[in-house]
Scaffold this motif. Structure first.
Motif, PDB file in Angstrom:
ATOM      1  N   ALA A  74      -2.681   5.915  13.392  1.00 37.50           N
ATOM      2  CA  ALA A  74      -1.228   5.832  13.081  1.00 37.50           C
ATOM      3  C   ALA A  74      -0.829   4.446  12.123  1.00 37.50           C
ATOM      4  CB  ALA A  74      -0.142   5.636  14.200  1.00 37.50           C
ATOM      5  N   CYS A  75      -1.601   5.037  10.650  1.00 39.95           N
ATOM      6  CA  CYS A  75      -1.465   3.770   9.825  1.00 39.95           C
ATOM      7  C   CYS A  75      -1.063   4.313   8.613  1.00 39.95           C
ATOM      8  CB  CYS A  75      -2.981   2.807   9.624  1.00 39.95           C
ATOM      9  SG  CYS A  75      -4.150   3.974   9.271  1.00 39.95           S
ATOM     10  N   LYS A  76      -0.765   3.605   7.582  1.00 47.03           N
ATOM     11  CA  LYS A  76      -0.534   3.900   6.315  1.00 47.03           C
ATOM     12  C   LYS A  76      -1.712   4.231   5.612  1.00 47.03           C
ATOM     13  CE  LYS A  76       3.968   3.037   5.748  1.00 47.03           C
ATOM     14  NZ  LYS A  76       5.073   4.297   5.567  1.00 47.03           N
ATOM     15  N   ALA A  77      -1.705   5.103   4.622  1.00 50.68           N
ATOM     16  CA  ALA A  77      -3.040   5.439   3.949  1.00 50.68           C
ATOM     17  C   ALA A  77      -4.045   4.539   3.329  1.00 50.68           C
ATOM     18  CB  ALA A  77      -2.757   6.541   2.858  1.00 50.68           C
ATOM     19  N   TYR A  78      -3.112   3.389   2.664  1.00 44.66           N
ATOM     20  CA  TYR A  78      -3.966   2.304   2.143  1.00 44.66           C
ATOM     21  C   TYR A  78      -4.518   1.295   3.133  1.00 44.66           C
ATOM     22  CZ  TYR A  78       0.851   0.546   3.135  1.00 44.66           C
ATOM     23  OH  TYR A  78       1.909   0.090   3.752  1.00 44.66           O
ATOM     24  N   ASP A  79      -4.287   1.616   4.516  1.00 44.50           N
ATOM     25  CA  ASP A  79      -5.249   0.995   5.693  1.00 44.50           C
ATOM     26  C   ASP A  79      -6.219   1.738   6.226  1.00 44.50           C
ATOM     27  OD1 ASP A  79      -3.725  -1.595   5.411  1.00 44.50           O
ATOM     28  OD2 ASP A  79      -2.057  -0.778   6.656  1.00 44.50           O
ATOM     29  N   GLU A 268       1.994   4.061  -0.590  1.00 43.57           N
ATOM     30  CA  GLU A 268       1.107   5.232  -0.565  1.00 43.57           C
ATOM     31  C   GLU A 268       1.492   6.213  -1.776  1.00 43.57           C
ATOM     32  OE1 GLU A 268       0.436   6.345   4.066  1.00 43.57           O
ATOM     33  OE2 GLU A 268       2.635   6.493   3.473  1.00 43.57           O
ATOM     34  N   ALA A 269       1.160   5.741  -3.012  1.00 47.74           N
ATOM     35  CA  ALA A 269       1.429   6.061  -4.222  1.00 47.74           C
ATOM     36  C   ALA A 269       0.229   7.374  -4.506  1.00 47.74           C
ATOM     37  CB  ALA A 269       1.258   5.278  -5.173  1.00 47.74           C
ATOM     38  N   ARG A 270      -0.946   7.147  -4.349  1.00 45.75           N
ATOM     39  CA  ARG A 270      -1.998   8.078  -4.575  1.00 45.75           C
ATOM     40  C   ARG A 270      -1.989   9.177  -3.335  1.00 45.75           C
ATOM     41  NH1 ARG A 270      -7.030   9.355  -2.623  1.00 45.75           N
ATOM     42  NH2 ARG A 270      -8.559  10.228  -4.137  1.00 45.75           N
ATOM     43  N   SER A 271      -1.947   8.794  -2.224  1.00 46.95           N
ATOM     44  CA  SER A 271      -2.194   9.900  -1.140  1.00 46.95           C
ATOM     45  C   SER A 271      -0.932  10.886  -0.949  1.00 46.95           C
ATOM     46  CB  SER A 271      -2.150   9.080   0.400  1.00 46.95           C
ATOM     47  OG  SER A 271      -1.039   8.435   0.385  1.00 46.95           O
ATOM     48  N   LEU A 297       4.915   4.940 -10.346  1.00 42.67           N
ATOM     49  CA  LEU A 297       4.438   4.284  -8.872  1.00 42.67           C
ATOM     50  C   LEU A 297       3.061   3.429  -9.579  1.00 42.67           C
ATOM     51  CD1 LEU A 297       4.676   7.041  -6.654  1.00 42.67           C
ATOM     52  CD2 LEU A 297       5.771   4.857  -6.398  1.00 42.67           C
ATOM     53  N   GLN A 298       2.197   3.963 -10.315  1.00 43.51           N
ATOM     54  CA  GLN A 298       1.150   3.179 -10.886  1.00 43.51           C
ATOM     55  C   GLN A 298       1.497   1.840 -11.620  1.00 43.51           C
ATOM     56  OE1 GLN A 298      -0.735   6.529 -12.866  1.00 43.51           O
ATOM     57  NE2 GLN A 298      -2.729   6.178 -11.589  1.00 43.51           N
ATOM     58  N   ALA A 299       2.684   1.964 -12.410  1.00 43.15           N
ATOM     59  CA  ALA A 299       3.064   0.926 -13.204  1.00 43.15           C
ATOM     60  C   ALA A 299       3.417  -0.356 -12.116  1.00 43.15           C
ATOM     61  CB  ALA A 299       4.222   1.244 -14.033  1.00 43.15           C
ATOM     62  N   TYR A 300       4.187   0.336 -10.950  1.00 47.60           N
ATOM     63  CA  TYR A 300       4.543  -0.727  -9.982  1.00 47.60           C
ATOM     64  C   TYR A 300       3.333  -1.281  -9.432  1.00 47.60           C
ATOM     65  CZ  TYR A 300       6.059  -2.216  -5.276  1.00 47.60           C
ATOM     66  OH  TYR A 300       5.912  -2.973  -3.986  1.00 47.60           O
TER      67      TYR A 300
END
Length: 311
Positions: A74-79, A268-271, A297-300
């Protein structure tokens, strides 16, 4: 059955606290700081269903108490990469991994690491957030869904997990068509995350704009076409429900990705958005709204990487 939950945020924390409250054998795998807080105070839950505090078992290494029958991620995609490293020593030959991440991209990574046979499908519909003192502030929905991605009969570990959820009063549980459920949620998330991130507002704020509702419908249509190309188009009923909820005037609904952006956090922009756009391109689906939202999102992310607005 022994369950290990990686993470004690709004999803893993609420789910695990309810399971523990029901007498299920649950252990939390946490980082040192979060582990110390939970060991000292227990898991504190504020919920419309009743506030409670429950002492829980906590470890900071996956090999403590291993192997486990079920490992819930149960984590975020970037983790995800750090999560895999953390749970690796908790996984035995008969362990079932149930990831509760958004989107689909994580399955390829988990399958390559642990083998597809060990990895079930899973998703959460638990509304909540962490409070200022680490408490879990549950705000409504409390459902989970999990099942076999190959469509076969559920393995005993998932049947037992389903029984534990019912005992704990957790909605949902075992789903024989988990792949469709995963796509239905991703279509919703792809739409609301794209719109909230690009428009910087709630659903109500967006539809108050002159072209807001039309843009939401266009984005929903793009996501539905991607799902259809993958063989998992939402049913007419599901699509109608999504459209009604995502275009409701005055609605306070908002994607968590906007909250992450507003506090300058990772997203979680990419996922959620990027992977949907990639699949649209592979399927030949025109997706101009997804394209714009992902560029936004990529600019952010680029701005965040260099620390703000400096040149």
């Amino acid at each position: 059955m022994k369950i290990l939950i990686l993470g004690a945020g709004a999803v893993g924390g609420y789910w695990g606290a309810r399971l523990t409250q029901a007498g299920v054998d649950v252990t939390f795998l946490l980082r040192e700081k979060r582990a110390a807080l939970v060991k000292a105070n227990g898991l504190v839950v504020k919920s419309p269903k009743g506030d409670f505090t429950v002492p829980v078992k906590v470890v900071t290494r996956g090999d403590e108490g291993a192997p486990y029958d079920v490992v819930i991620v149960a984590c975020k995609a970037y983790d995800l990469d750090s999560a895999i490293a953390s749970i690796a020593s908790a996984v035995g030959p008969d362990t079932t991994i149930v990831p509760m991440l958004n989107g689909h991209a994580h399955f390829a990574t988990l399958d390559a690491t642990f083998g597809a046979a060990r990895v079930a499908g899973g998703l959460a519909r638990i509304s909540g957030m962490l409070g200022p003192n680490g408490e879990i502030v549950h705000s409504g929905a409390s459902g989970v869904s999990f099942g076999e991605r190959d469509g076969k009969a559920a393995r005993p570990a998932l049947v037992e997990l389903d029984a534990a959820c019912k005992k704990a009063g957790i909605d949902g549980g075992l789903n024989p068509d988990i792949n469709q459920d995963l796509w239905d949620k991703w279509v919703m998330l792809g739409t609301i995350a794209s719109m909230c991130a690009a428009m910087r507002g709630t659903v109500g704020d967006i539809v108050a704009a002159e072209d807001g509702a039309a843009l939401v419908r266009e984005t929903l249509d793009e996501c539905c076409k991607v799902a259809a190309a993958a063989g998992h188009a939402p049913s007419a009923k599901v699509r109608a429900g999504l459209e009604a909820g995502l275009t409701q005037p005055g609605a306070k609904s908002v994607a968590s990705i906007l909250g992450d952006m507003e506090k300058g956090g990772a997203v979680e922009a990419r996922s959620i958005v990027g992977d949907m756009l990639m699949r649209a391109r592979k399927a030949g689906v025109a997706a101009p709204n997804l394209r714009f939202a992902y560029a936004h999102l990529q600019a952010y992310e680029a701005r965040r990487a260099r620390g703000g607005l400096r040149p």
